[in-house]
Scaffold this active site. Structure first.
Site, PDB file in Angstrom:
ATOM      1  N   GLY A   7      18.475  36.749  47.033  1.00 33.97           N
ATOM      2  CA  GLY A   7      18.975  37.202  48.216  1.00 33.97           C
ATOM      3  C   GLY A   7      19.853  38.314  48.427  1.00 33.97           C
ATOM      4  N   GLY A  12      23.932  33.461  51.377  1.00 35.57           N
ATOM      5  CA  GLY A  12      23.850  32.094  51.108  1.00 35.57           C
ATOM      6  C   GLY A  12      22.920  31.551  49.926  1.00 35.57           C
ATOM      7  N   LYS A  13      22.840  32.515  49.051  1.00 33.58           N
ATOM      8  CA  LYS A  13      21.929  32.087  47.837  1.00 33.58           C
ATOM      9  C   LYS A  13      22.724  31.419  46.815  1.00 33.58           C
ATOM     10  CE  LYS A  13      22.837  36.755  45.950  1.00 33.58           C
ATOM     11  NZ  LYS A  13      23.735  37.393  47.022  1.00 33.58           N
ATOM     12  N   HIS A  48      34.517  31.566  44.347  1.00 38.47           N
ATOM     13  CA  HIS A  48      33.433  30.720  43.816  1.00 38.47           C
ATOM     14  C   HIS A  48      34.049  29.472  43.193  1.00 38.47           C
ATOM     15  CE1 HIS A  48      29.530  32.895  44.273  1.00 38.47           C
ATOM     16  NE2 HIS A  48      30.231  33.776  44.815  1.00 38.47           N
ATOM     17  N   GLU A  60      31.632  31.692  31.140  1.00 39.13           N
ATOM     18  CA  GLU A  60      31.576  33.108  31.362  1.00 39.13           C
ATOM     19  C   GLU A  60      31.128  33.987  30.233  1.00 39.13           C
ATOM     20  OE1 GLU A  60      35.921  33.531  32.146  1.00 39.13           O
ATOM     21  OE2 GLU A  60      35.677  32.934  34.037  1.00 39.13           O
TER      22      GLU A  60
END
Length: 173
Positions: A7, A12-13, A48, A60
């Protein structure tokens, strides 16, 4: 089940990927590929993190994605990678051009062998104008080729537009 969710920016992915991970009922490990190098990226990362359940694991890893996937994947586990295009950018910015090819090949080689549920998020950048700079054109080309190769190896591919999932391949959500 291997899922690829594509996206544009703010499509909105990531929200869809996080919902799929939550709905899986499996222990989730979120694999973040970004390297927040400025205040704006730090804020994006903060938002997030705030959105994710505290019970999810976090790794990470900006470069060695295939290694992390091989190490962390398992039956009864869900890995969510956000996102492939940030990972690709990190590799493109390295002095060693062979590292991109090596890491990309390692990722593509391991995808079909991974146990458990895998959700890959990536920015669809090939729908816009052709950029003027050489590095940006190279990025668009590499992202397009990566998406094609990953989509071939995934059972489900979704394009997210305006928060709505459009099924491109595989079972409905």
């Amino acid at each position: 089940m291997r899922n690829l969710i594509l996206g544009g920016a703010r499509s909105g992915k990531s929200r869809l990927a996080e919902q799929l991970a939550s709905d899986s009922g499996l222990p989730v490990t979120y694999i973040a590929t970004s390297e927040p190098l400025d205040g704006e990226m730090n804020e994006r990362v903060r938002l997030h993190r705030q959105r994710r359940p505290a019970t999810w694991g976090l790794i990470e890893e900006p470069l060695a994605l295939a290694h992390v996937l091989r190490t962390e994947a398992g039956a009864g586990r869900c890995l969510l990678v956000d996102c492939l295009t940030l990972w690709l950018t990190n590799l493109l910015m390295l002095e060693d051009p062979q590292r991109l090819a090596s890491e990309r090949d390692a990722l593509l080689d391991c995808l079909e062998q991974l146990p458990g549920t895998l959700i890959l998020v990536s920015n669809e950048t090939g729908l816009g104008v052709v950029p003027m700079g050489e590095l940006t054109r190279r990025y668009i080309d590499q992202a397009g080729w990566l998406h094609q190769a990953v989509a071939e190896r995934c059972q489900r591919v979704v394009l997210t537009v305006a928060g709505l999932p459009l099924m491109l391949k595989g079972p409905a959500l």
